[in-house]
Design an enzyme around this catalytic site. Structure first.
Site, PDB file in Angstrom:
ATOM      1  N   LEU A   1      28.329  52.969  73.047  1.00 29.28           N
ATOM      2  CA  LEU A   1      29.498  52.446  73.764  1.00 29.28           C
ATOM      3  C   LEU A   1      29.177  52.545  75.250  1.00 29.28           C
ATOM      4  CD1 LEU A   1      32.435  51.464  73.994  1.00 29.28           C
ATOM      5  CD2 LEU A   1      33.158  53.852  73.947  1.00 29.28           C
ATOM      6  N   GLU A   2      29.238  51.409  75.928  1.00 29.63           N
ATOM      7  CA  GLU A   2      28.974  51.388  77.373  1.00 29.63           C
ATOM      8  C   GLU A   2      30.320  51.345  78.088  1.00 29.63           C
ATOM      9  OE1 GLU A   2      27.072  47.753  78.758  1.00 29.63           O
ATOM     10  OE2 GLU A   2      25.970  48.863  80.291  1.00 29.63           O
ATOM     11  N   VAL A   3      30.635  52.416  78.781  1.00 27.67           N
ATOM     12  CA  VAL A   3      31.897  52.470  79.517  1.00 27.67           C
ATOM     13  C   VAL A   3      31.617  51.986  80.940  1.00 27.67           C
ATOM     14  CG1 VAL A   3      33.635  54.041  80.460  1.00 27.67           C
ATOM     15  CG2 VAL A   3      32.826  54.347  78.117  1.00 27.67           C
TER      16      VAL A   3
END
Ligand code: NAI
Length: 719
Positions: free
Chosen positions: A469-471
């Site tokens: 997951l790339e925040v």
């Protein structure tokens, strides 16, 4: 008196040794602990009164393995062999004790922890959900080095132990008992009592199926007979080797050494087998593959301690996000719903399109039904998860959602409108997250009432499977918003990296440069299959052209056009892609791509492609190395630029993002580790060589040049 082992002696002369590593949450078999264990055995041997010994733990887990930092310090094969021998010899001393020994396991017994237990006469475990055993060394590019490859096959047979050793997976206590790894399972409160009973019992010293389970008798006798004769073992070997070839494509030497250790060791005496294991362990511990995998282990561990924690804690204490609103019930929206439901979140899912909603419901039902079929969850849990999902054609009820994630079409105006709607009717602590794959978050937040509450949560497809997951944070995103988003991501089991907003963030940007170069190669006449083959030979799970077909040629074109606007000097018109996109080919989804498809099955490259691009003669004179260099070095250079421009805050995030989100080969550790392994100088030289032929897009970035000149590395502490 030991710092690591707390000793208790009962009136009936059973000694219980509680492992309790000082100032650490978990027990690891580091140098000091092992030295003290050795001394403890001296004591046991010299005390004739002791009638039995129990090894157990004061921590929530039994033993989680060796000390990885110590493994990382090993620089030569000889040191590796010695380290393995040292532990192996101690476990052999335990096995050779004259009195019965018992491993009383609660929590995890992994790696050296399980190997310690295997050296004991008996293994009893709690039937707690958390109790599990495993030999995860393969995941670090190693093999078990303290008897695991020798004692486990002798105890439970070749097939079952190979399954555990080659996968490195954790096996639940229940399965471990079925396998024969554990002798007994009892409630946690009775663990020590049961261990006391076993500590007084001798066991006939005979390996392998001494305790056949009546329920499996026929099957086990058959397997036992097969594995006991040399021809049968050869069959088992061939099957295992084939599986390893398919799974590793030859890139992971540890799997092959594991086969050697298990099969060759099986025919030797235990002592000789242990020696062989130590030799093979020593050879592996210095390999690039192992260093890279250990690096990734450190990288993912470091992500867990994110710097936003305090901001989240201050506002919410320990309260986690409970209610999620998802807008857009397409492929991604449904996937995000599934991973949230899995963690008992209450999910509202909204989409004005009825068909999308019913497709999403089906996606959810199928997903959990599969888990029921595989006995991962019970039927009632399926019902509970479905009951937590509220699908709707509107966003009514979204004011209850603490985290709203939009996953509608990739359209800026639409996303802005959705955000404005959410702001009108929202939870007091709402966060608005967008799953856009390439639109800058600041653009989506341009007219937001509360831009500090807007963030990117870039999931990867399929959400249920992809671990990253790339925040994405803008200059305005509040730290508590980031904290909550990161913690949500971690809770649903993702590796979470935090990157700064910008065109394509980190992952889409690095991937775009890589795919763009693959399209350039194609436009230069290099055959599709050669491009894909070169990059899969390098270690990517699929080649770049296949990947474009999977992602969708239209989607790829859209992203590349956006990237071209942002980086016109370095990304030109994707010559190999534009005409194909214009021709209406979309890839797998419309059965028309660079490859042919029939009934959803991928066939060979479609020869019509070359004509559409305007290539009359294919160019197969380009070497595999040049194909790799062109695509890979674009990926690497752009990753380093992202660090240079502070899109990435540290190289760890870049490596984790590339490996877990984009399929960068784990045995290279990610683009930054790759630079360290081959040296920055080598990367710069290879890039400079391509400049005269291919132009300035191959000019290495400033950081790479500086690192090459100063002989620097991204991870000096790992050198
Ligand atoms: P999709 O086309 O499967 O789903 C989009 C859904 O949005 C459709 O069901 C549509 O009915 C719905 N929608 C349209 N207008 C709406 C509105 N006003 N309110 C609520 N729902 C509305 O698309 P997909 O693939 O799920 O992508 C969604 C987003 O995720 C896009 O921004 C995409 O760039 C991004 N993304 C996609 C990835 C992929 O591989 N598919 C990967 C990462 C991000």
């Amino acid at each position: 008196m030991s710092d690591y082992w707390i000793i208790e002696k009962s009136t009936d002369n059973i000694l219980t040794a509680y492992f309790d590593t000082p100032e650490k949450e978990v027990n690891t078999l580091g140098e000091k602990a092992v030295r003290e264990l050795d001394r403890l055995i001296d004591k046991i041997q010299s005390d004739p009164k002791i009638e039995g010994v129990i090894f157990t733990s004061k921590k929530k887990d039994f033993v989680v393995g060796a000390d990885i930092d110590e493994i990382n310090k090993i620089k030569t094969v000889e040191q590796g062999v010695e380290a393995s021998k040292a532990l192996s010899e101690i476990f052999l001393r335990i096995e050779n004790l004259k009195v019965p020994t018992v491993a009383a396991i609660h929590g995890q017994a992994l790696g050296g922890g399980l190997e310690l237990a295997l050296a004991c006469t008996w293994r009893v475990a709690s039937n707690d959900k958390r109790t599990a055993v495993g030999l995860p060394e393969i995941q670090l590019g190693l093999i078990p080095g303290a008897g695991g490859t020798q004692r486990l096959p002798r105890l439970i047979g070749l097939e079952k132990s190979l399954d555990m050793i080659l996968s490195g997976r954790r096996v639940s206590a229940k399965s471990a008992e079925k396998y024969g790894v554990l002798d007994a399972l009892v409630p946690q409160q009775q663990l020590l009592k049961q261990a006391q009973i076993l500590a007084k019992k001798k066991r006939p010293k005979e390996w392998f199926y001494t305790d056949l389970k009546p329920s499996n008798l026929a099957k086990e006798l058959f397997t036992g007979a097969k594995e006991k004769n040399i021809l049968g073992r050869r069959v088992v070997y061939r099957t295992a080797k084939k599986m390893v070839d398919e799974k590793t494509k030859g890139h992971y030497p540890a799997s092959y050494k594991a086969l050697d250790a298990v099969f060759e060791g099986y025919d030797l005496s235990l002592v000789k087998g242990l020696e062989l294991e130590s030799q093979l362990f020593g050879q592996l511990v210095v390999t690039r593959e192992s260093k890279s995998l250990i690096h990734l282990f450190h990288a993912t561990t470091s992500l867990k301690k994110h710097k936003y924690k305090a901001a989240g804690k201050e506002k919410f204490g320990n309260h986690k996000v409970e209610t999620i609103g998802i807008i857009g019930a397409g492929f991604m929206g449904a996937g995000i719903a599934n991973v949230s439901l899995e963690k008992d979140k209450v999910v509202r899912l909204s989409d004005p399109n009825k068909e999308s909603v019913s497709r999403a419901l089906k996606q959810t039902r199928d997903y959990f039904k599969k888990q029921v079929d595989r006995r991962k969850i019970k039927s009632f849990e399926l019902q509970k998860r479905l009951a937590h999902l509220s699908p709707s054609l509107t966003t009514s009820g979204f004011s209850k959602c603490e985290l709203v994630i939009e996953a509608v079409f990739e359209d800026l105006k639409l996303k802005q409108r959705i955000l404005a709607d959410v702001e009108k009717n929202c939870h007091e602590d709402y966060i608005f997250a967008t799953n856009t794959s390439a639109i800058p978050i600041s653009k989506i937040a341009a007219h937001a009432k509360n831009p500090e509450r807007v963030i990117g949560l870039h999931f990867f497809s399929p959400v249920e499977k992809m671990p990253l997951l790339e925040v994405v944070v803008t200059d305005k995103t509040a730290d508590w918003v980031t904290a909550r988003s990161v913690e949500f991501g971690q809770e649903i089991g993702k590796q979470v990296i935090v990157v700064k907003d910008g065109p394509g963030f980190y992952t889409t940007r690095a991937l775009s440069f890589y795919l763009n170069e693959a399209a350039n190669l194609l436009a230069d006449g290099v055959p599709i299959e050669l491009i894909d083959q070169a990059l899969t030979d390098f270690g990517f799970p699929v080649g770049p052209i296949t990947l474009i077909d999977e992602v969708g040629i239209d989607v790829g074109m859209h992203v590349l056009t956006t990237m071209q606007e942002s980086f016109p000097d370095r990304i030109g018109t994707p010559r190999g892609l534009a005409p194909i996109a214009d021709s209406g080919r979309m890839g797998r989804k419309n059965n028309k791509g660079f490859y042919t498809y029939s009934n959803g099955k991928k066939g060979s490259p479609d020869e019509a492609i070359y004509e559409i691009i305007g290539i009359s003669k294919k160019n197969d004179a380009v070497s595999e190395q040049e194909i790799i260099d062109r695509c890979l070095l674009q990926f690497v250079n752009e990753s380093v630029r992202c660090l240079e421009e502070s899109v990435l805050t540290n190289p760890y995030d870049g490596d984790v993002g590339a490996v877990f989100g984009l399929g960068f080969p784990p045995f290279w550790g990610g683009p930054f580790k790759y630079v360290d392994l081959v040296t920055a100088r080598d990367v710069v030289e290879r890039m400079n060589k391509l400049v005269p032929k291919l132009g300035k897009r191959f000019k290495p970035c400033d950081t790479l040049i500086k690192y090459a000149e100063q002989n620097k590395s991204f991870y000096p502490e790992e050198q």
